[in-house]
Design a protein around this motif. Structure first.
Motif, PDB file in Angstrom:
ATOM      1  N   ASP A 258       0.830  -1.213   0.000  1.00  7.64           N
ATOM      2  CA  ASP A 258       0.000   0.000   0.000  1.00  7.64           C
ATOM      3  C   ASP A 258       0.860   1.257   0.000  1.00  7.64           C
ATOM      4  N   ASP A 259       1.890   1.275   0.853  1.00 10.60           N
ATOM      5  CA  ASP A 259       2.724   2.472   1.008  1.00 10.60           C
ATOM      6  C   ASP A 259       4.201   2.121   0.830  1.00 10.60           C
ATOM      7  N   ARG A 335       2.658   9.795  -4.634  1.00 10.28           N
ATOM      8  CA  ARG A 335       2.279  10.767  -3.607  1.00 10.28           C
ATOM      9  C   ARG A 335       3.550  11.415  -3.066  1.00 10.28           C
ATOM     10  N   CYS A 337       5.293  13.308   0.302  1.00 10.56           N
ATOM     11  CA  CYS A 337       5.259  13.643   1.729  1.00 10.56           C
ATOM     12  C   CYS A 337       6.316  14.721   1.970  1.00 10.56           C
ATOM     13  N   GLY A 358       4.401   8.765  10.822  1.00 10.35           N
ATOM     14  CA  GLY A 358       3.323   7.967  10.246  1.00 10.35           C
ATOM     15  C   GLY A 358       2.158   8.822   9.790  1.00 10.35           C
ATOM     16  N   LYS A 359       1.848   9.881  10.549  1.00  8.16           N
ATOM     17  CA  LYS A 359       0.776  10.800  10.153  1.00  8.16           C
ATOM     18  C   LYS A 359       1.131  11.508   8.851  1.00  8.16           C
ATOM     19  N   ILE A 361       3.039  10.430   6.488  1.00  7.75           N
ATOM     20  CA  ILE A 361       2.916   9.465   5.389  1.00  7.75           C
ATOM     21  C   ILE A 361       1.447   9.276   5.012  1.00  7.75           C
ATOM     22  N   ASN A 362       0.589   9.153   6.016  1.00  8.12           N
ATOM     23  CA  ASN A 362      -0.844   8.960   5.754  1.00  8.12           C
ATOM     24  C   ASN A 362      -1.464  10.160   5.048  1.00  8.12           C
ATOM     25  N   ASN A 363      -0.899  11.352   5.285  1.00 11.31           N
ATOM     26  CA  ASN A 363      -1.449  12.577   4.705  1.00 11.31           C
ATOM     27  C   ASN A 363      -0.660  13.061   3.491  1.00 11.31           C
ATOM     28  N   SER A 460     -11.311   9.319   1.165  1.00  6.73           N
ATOM     29  CA  SER A 460     -11.525   7.898   1.403  1.00  6.73           C
ATOM     30  C   SER A 460     -12.949   7.590   1.846  1.00  6.73           C
ATOM     31  N   GLU A 544     -15.596  11.037  10.945  1.00  4.28           N
ATOM     32  CA  GLU A 544     -14.685  11.003   9.805  1.00  4.28           C
ATOM     33  C   GLU A 544     -14.736  12.306   9.012  1.00  4.28           C
ATOM     34  N   THR A 548     -11.713  15.063   8.599  1.00  7.05           N
ATOM     35  CA  THR A 548     -11.236  15.441   7.273  1.00  7.05           C
ATOM     36  C   THR A 548     -11.242  16.962   7.083  1.00  7.05           C
TER      37      THR A 548
END
Length: 611
Positions: A258-259, A335, A337, A358-359, A361-363, A460, A544, A548
């Motif tokens: 996934d990443d 993507r 970062c 980690g945040k 990377i997720n964003n 998402s 959610e 967002t």
């Protein structure tokens, strides 16, 4: 591609059980005559994957994948059939070259085998050096690299002596031409009979291909050398612009990721791996190339570029983003970062922690947003000249895209953003003319507007995009009731696709029209929550959605107004287009004067709005 004899393939099967192979990648537990484990092809909590040695196959009940040890390596690791044979032959203690039945390829293969032997022996030589090198071990301790990670990455040390590796390889009876081909040994330009080691006084990193074969080495200077990092030269196995450092470990557990994080250097890879971000790779002494991106796409459809947070790193990330436009294709992109404070990924984790990284990377930003925001940041004002230059740059970048389908979607996306940008300009001009101009223009205004609106359509959240946008409009109104007085007329004529939202909006306008009602956030929300619309309000206030759009709801009121205008404009345009489509369908069905007049009126209104 080499061809192997049936007898050689049978010999591999005789020496290996399927469970021997699979157990290297999947934790298996014996159950009767079979082994069971979690599927390597799909995330699951209950084991559905079985291996049967007597029947020489594996079967995954959750994905229906089925096959022998060779197909397992092909499906799990992404190997070709010859690559899987070569890997399993080595695992079985067999020489792969023995089984090749193509004589033309065989000569080539022997050369490659010699190279691999040189690299393996050199790696052992460097590792043994490291054990006895106190300064190098102190450096690794300072960088907080554990002994386990040193072993995982097979780190080594090249001493300051000029020919220690050369003498070692000579003692192993390797031919000089193969040593020179490896790039580890160089010929002296001063003396024809002298040869020297390429790596000296350096921490050494073996570079492996996706099958964990060592194909080259990298080295970091431990003395005062002006060149901090170097790589051994290209050879038959190693092409700098095509390989990725640590790809073999990144895909070890699963070849569908996934990443997949792409960083700048070896130490960043090692640090991230040690901190739990195991699917991390790096280019090899060159800027990130499109062939490297295409190799990454084999395992991850949208890898994440995470370069250093300094000026050079930001420029490199943007160059990579622009270059990749030439090769992006449906369902394949990148993507980005962005780090800050001049930190590299290693420093960032040490200073701010794994959770914070980690945040980030997720964003990570999508490619289209990243390019748009970078180009937009170059605008100095909303003057016609600056906007025209910005628009020309955007259109020029769109033309870099080779895939016509992707190009059309980028064109549609960016043209819509440009239209939104013009709307902001018009709004601010009107405010200025009406003496309502409250705040100077800021670049951040539209960047925020753009990303928020786009996130409503691409986020998402598994919901129709129009419903998400309509929820955000109502959420803005309830959280900021001053919007009602500032945009009373616009809100009053809003059309929603969902009838419940239309009724709630009308109810809010009616509430605001009553002079006895207090127009405050807490009062309005409390009133709505106790009304017949309580269920709709609960639907709008889902965690959610709030998470967002937190940055939007928490923004300065004037910034929020600009965003709200864009939401209103988009909602109005979509409603207008829908009405026009309905009127056109009605005209086609009835073909009467009333239907024709209605269609003409809506068409005229639509034309006026667009211009």
């Amino acid at each position: 591609m080499p061809r192997y004899s049936k007898e050689f393939i049978a010999e591999i099967k005789n020496k290996l059980n399927v469970s021997d192979v699979v157990n290297k990648f999947v934790k298996l537990t014996r159950r009767g005559n079979e082994f069971v484990g979690l599927s390597p092809f799909k995330s699951e909590k209950t084991p559905s994957f079985t291996v049967n040695d007597s029947k020489e196959f594996y079967h995954c009940f959750s994905t229906s994948e089925h096959g022998d040890m060779f197909s397992f390596m092909m499906k799990h690791k992404g190997y070709t059939y010859p690559e899987s044979i070569e890997y399993l032959a080595s695992l079985a203690g067999l020489d792969p070259s023995v089984g090749i039945i193509s004589s033309n390829y065989n000569d080539n293969f022997v050369d490659n085998t010699n190279l691999k032997k040189i690299f393996n022996d050199a790696n052992n030589f460097f590792k043994n050096n490291l054990v006895n090198s106190d300064p190098t071990n102190k450096y690794l301790i300072k960088r907080e690299i554990s002994k386990n990670i040193i072993d995982v990455f097979s780190l080594g040390y090249a001493s300051s002596k000029s020919d220690s590796l050369y003498q070692f390889l000579l003692s192993k009876k390797f031919e000089l031409k193969d040593m020179l081909e490896s790039g580890l040994i160089k010929k002296s330009t001063k003396n024809n009979n002298e040869y020297y080691d390429f790596f000296r006084s350096r921490l050494v990193f073996p570079i492996r291909d996706s099958r964990s074969n060592i194909i080259a080495f990298g080295g970091r200077a431990l003395d005062k050398s002006n060149i901090k990092y170097i790589n051994s030269s290209e050879n038959k196995l190693f092409k700098k612009g095509y390989n990725l450092y640590n790809l073999d470990l990144a895909i070890e557990k699963n070849h569908k990721i996934d990443d997949l994080i792409i960083v700048e250097g070896y130490m960043d890879v090692i640090s991230l791996y040690q901190n739990g971000f195991e699917t991390t790779v790096a280019p090899l002494g060159t800027a990130l190339t499109n062939p490297q991106i295409e190799k990454a796409w084999r395992y991850c459809k949208s890898p994440i570029i995470c370069f250093d947070g300094d000026v050079a790193g930001n420029k490199a990330a943007y160059r990579s983003a622009i270059n990749v436009l030439q090769v992006i294709k449906p369902e394949h992109s990148i993507r980005i970062c962005s780090l800050n404070d001049n930190l590299d990924p290693d420093d960032y984790i040490k200073e701010k922690g794994k959770a914070s990284f980690g945040k980030l990377i997720n964003n990570a930003k999508g490619l289209s947003d990243f390019i748009w925001e970078n180009e937009y940041s170059k605008i100095k004002s909303l003057s016609p000249e600056d906007l025209a230059g910005f628009e020309n740059r955007i259109k020029s970048l769109i033309n870099e895209i080779k895939d016509e389908t992707v190009k059309n979607y980028y064109k549609k996306d960016y043209l819509q953003k440009l239209q939104d940008l013009r709307a902001v300009k018009n709004y601010q001009n009107n405010n200025y003319q009406n003496n309502n101009y409250q705040k100077p223009w800021k670049k951040s205004n539209f960047v925020k507007i753009s990303s928020e609106i786009l996130r409503s359509e691409r986020g998402s959240i598994n919901e129709d995009s129009s419903h998400i946008r309509e929820k955000v409009i109502l959420l803005c109104i309830i959280e900021n009731p001053n919007l009602i007085s500032d945009f009373f007329e616009e809100i009053g004529i809003l059309t929603f696709n969902k009838s419940d939202f239309s009724r709630l909006c009308s109810f809010i306008v009616e509430y605001a029209s009553n002079d006895n009602k207090e127009l405050e956030k807490t009062a309005l929300k409390s009133y709505l929550s106790s009304s017949e619309f309580s269920n709709i309000v609960s639907e709008i206030y889902k965690e959610e959605l709030l998470r967002t759009y937190k940055s939007l709801l928490d923004s300065d009121y004037n910034d929020l107004k600009l965003t709200f205008i864009e939401l209103l404009n988009r909602q109005s345009k979509i409603a207008s287009d829908t009405q026009l489509e309905d009127a056109e369908a009605l005209l086609a069905e009835n073909m009467d004067d009333d239907s024709f007049e209605k269609f003409l009126k809506l068409k005229k209104d639509s034309f006026i709005k667009e211009n």
